[in-house]
Design a protein around this motif. Structure first.
Motif, PDB file in Angstrom:
ATOM      1  N   ARG A 271     -12.573 -20.601  33.168  1.00  0.00           N
ATOM      2  CA  ARG A 271     -11.331 -21.326  32.914  1.00  0.00           C
ATOM      3  C   ARG A 271     -11.438 -22.751  33.454  1.00  0.00           C
ATOM      4  O   ARG A 271     -11.064 -23.715  32.803  1.00  0.00           O
ATOM      5  CB  ARG A 271     -10.176 -20.585  33.581  1.00  0.00           C
TER       6      ARG A 271
ATOM      7  N   ALA B  50      -8.881 -17.425  18.613  1.00  0.00           N
ATOM      8  CA  ALA B  50      -7.969 -18.486  19.051  1.00  0.00           C
ATOM      9  C   ALA B  50      -6.930 -17.923  20.025  1.00  0.00           C
ATOM     10  O   ALA B  50      -6.645 -18.528  21.066  1.00  0.00           O
ATOM     11  CB  ALA B  50      -7.290 -19.126  17.847  1.00  0.00           C
ATOM     12  N   ASN B  51      -6.380 -16.755  19.695  1.00  0.00           N
ATOM     13  CA  ASN B  51      -5.406 -16.112  20.582  1.00  0.00           C
ATOM     14  C   ASN B  51      -6.038 -15.779  21.926  1.00  0.00           C
ATOM     15  O   ASN B  51      -5.416 -15.947  22.976  1.00  0.00           O
ATOM     16  CB  ASN B  51      -4.845 -14.841  19.932  1.00  0.00           C
TER      17      ASN B  51
ATOM     18  N   GLU C 161      -8.602 -17.292  23.389  1.00  0.00           N
ATOM     19  CA  GLU C 161      -8.801 -18.538  24.140  1.00  0.00           C
ATOM     20  C   GLU C 161      -7.498 -18.999  24.795  1.00  0.00           C
ATOM     21  O   GLU C 161      -7.509 -19.452  25.938  1.00  0.00           O
ATOM     22  CB  GLU C 161      -9.301 -19.644  23.215  1.00  0.00           C
ATOM     23  N   ARG C 162      -6.392 -18.895  24.068  1.00  0.00           N
ATOM     24  CA  ARG C 162      -5.111 -19.313  24.640  1.00  0.00           C
ATOM     25  C   ARG C 162      -4.708 -18.402  25.794  1.00  0.00           C
ATOM     26  O   ARG C 162      -4.231 -18.869  26.821  1.00  0.00           O
ATOM     27  CB  ARG C 162      -4.023 -19.348  23.565  1.00  0.00           C
ATOM     28  N   LYS C 163      -4.936 -17.093  25.630  1.00  0.00           N
ATOM     29  CA  LYS C 163      -4.526 -16.132  26.660  1.00  0.00           C
ATOM     30  C   LYS C 163      -5.407 -16.194  27.904  1.00  0.00           C
ATOM     31  O   LYS C 163      -4.900 -16.195  29.023  1.00  0.00           O
ATOM     32  CB  LYS C 163      -4.559 -14.714  26.074  1.00  0.00           C
TER      33      LYS C 163
ATOM     34  N   TYR D 226      -6.520 -20.394  28.691  1.00  0.00           N
ATOM     35  CA  TYR D 226      -5.354 -21.293  28.704  1.00  0.00           C
ATOM     36  C   TYR D 226      -5.590 -22.540  27.857  1.00  0.00           C
ATOM     37  O   TYR D 226      -5.195 -23.637  28.228  1.00  0.00           O
ATOM     38  CB  TYR D 226      -4.971 -21.702  30.124  1.00  0.00           C
ATOM     39  N   VAL D 227      -6.234 -22.359  26.725  1.00  0.00           N
ATOM     40  CA  VAL D 227      -6.476 -23.471  25.809  1.00  0.00           C
ATOM     41  C   VAL D 227      -5.175 -23.768  25.060  1.00  0.00           C
ATOM     42  O   VAL D 227      -4.618 -22.872  24.422  1.00  0.00           O
ATOM     43  CB  VAL D 227      -7.598 -23.127  24.799  1.00  0.00           C
ATOM     44  N   PRO D 228      -4.701 -25.003  25.118  1.00  0.00           N
ATOM     45  CA  PRO D 228      -3.489 -25.319  24.351  1.00  0.00           C
ATOM     46  C   PRO D 228      -3.767 -25.278  22.856  1.00  0.00           C
ATOM     47  O   PRO D 228      -4.847 -25.665  22.407  1.00  0.00           O
ATOM     48  CB  PRO D 228      -3.123 -26.727  24.802  1.00  0.00           C
ATOM     49  N   GLU D 229      -2.794 -24.822  22.113  1.00  0.00           N
ATOM     50  CA  GLU D 229      -2.947 -24.713  20.664  1.00  0.00           C
ATOM     51  C   GLU D 229      -3.282 -26.067  20.034  1.00  0.00           C
ATOM     52  O   GLU D 229      -3.980 -26.140  19.029  1.00  0.00           O
ATOM     53  CB  GLU D 229      -1.679 -24.128  20.043  1.00  0.00           C
TER      54      GLU D 229
ATOM     55  N   GLN E 261      -6.969 -26.650  19.400  1.00  0.00           N
ATOM     56  CA  GLN E 261      -7.671 -25.643  18.612  1.00  0.00           C
ATOM     57  C   GLN E 261      -7.532 -25.890  17.119  1.00  0.00           C
ATOM     58  O   GLN E 261      -6.495 -26.355  16.649  1.00  0.00           O
ATOM     59  CB  GLN E 261      -7.104 -24.244  18.878  1.00  0.00           C
TER      60      GLN E 261
END
Length: 181
Positions: A134, A151-152, A154-156, A159-162, A165
Motif C-alpha cells: 500500500r 479495479a475493485n 485495488e480500491r479496497k 486504496y487506489v482512488p477511482e 484507474q
C-alpha cells in the motif's frame, strides 16, 4: 521532459519473459509503441525467457538479474539504467516490478511518471505484505487493471482512488491467429 533523439523515453518493467499473459502484454505494447515518438525499453527483473525472441529491433532490452526480494544492487542497476537512458515514463506490469521500482526510486532519488498495469493481484491472503505494498504503490500515477474485479480489489486493498484507474480489459489479438480449415 527530456527527449532522447526527439522521442519520449519509456521503459516497461516485467518480472520475466516466460510465456504468460502479463509478459505477452508487455511485449506487445513495447513492440507496438510508435518508434518515431517513443524510445522504447523493456526491462526483465528476475528471469529472461522465450518471449525475448519476439521483441522487435527498435525495443532496447535490459535484464536486471534481480535475485532477492530487496536486492539493493539490482535496484541500483535499475536506476542507473533509467538515468543513463533518460527514462521518465515507467510502466510496470506486475506488483513485484512496481514495488522494486518504487523502492529503488525512493532510495536512489529518481522519479518518473509511473503507470501500472495490474494483471493478477487478486490475493486475499497477503496480510503481511498489505501495508508495505500500500505504501509503495501510492506513488503510482495511474493504474490500468485488466478487469472490473481487479479495479475493485485495488480500491479496497491498495486504496487506489477511482480517478487514478482505467480498466483495460484483457483481450485476444485476433491478428495473431489464423482460422484452420
Amino acid at each position: 521532459m527530456l527527449l532522447t533523439n526527439n522521442r519520449y523515453p519509456v521503459a516497461h518493467i516485467i518480472d520475466s519473459l516466460y510465456l504468460g499473459g502479463a509478459q505477452k502484454v508487455a511485449v506487445n505494447i513495447t513492440n507496438q509503441l510508435n518508434k518515431a515518438i517513443f524510445d522504447v525499453h523493456l526491462i526483465a527483473t528476475t528471469e529472461e525467457g522465450p518471449l525475448i525472441t519476439q521483441l522487435l529491433p527498435h525495443v532496447k532490452y535490459f535484464y536486471l538479474a534481480n535475485r532477492r526480494r530487496y536486492d539493493l544492487t539490482a535496484m541500483y542497476r535499475l536506476i542507473k539504467y533509467l538515468r543513463e537512458n533518460r527514462i521518465m515514463i515507467v510502466h510496470t506490469h506486475q506488483q513485484t516490478g512496481a514495488c522494486l521500482y518504487s523502492i529503488a526510486s525512493k532510495l536512489f532519488r529518481w522519479n518518473c511518471i509511473h503507470i501500472h498495469s495490474d494483471h493478477n493481484s487478486l490475493q486475499e491472503d497477503w496480510d503481511e505484505q498489505k501495508k508495505i505494498k500500500r505504501f509503495l504503490m501510492r506513488n503510482v500515477h495511474h493504474y490500468f487493471p485488466v478487469s472490473q474485479q481487479m479495479a475493485n480489489w485495488e480500491r479496497k486493498y491498495l486504496y487506489v482512488p477511482e480517478s487514478k484507474q482505467q480498466v483495460l480489459w484483457n483481450g485476444v489479438d485476433t491478428l495473431s491467429f489464423k482460422l484452420s480449415a
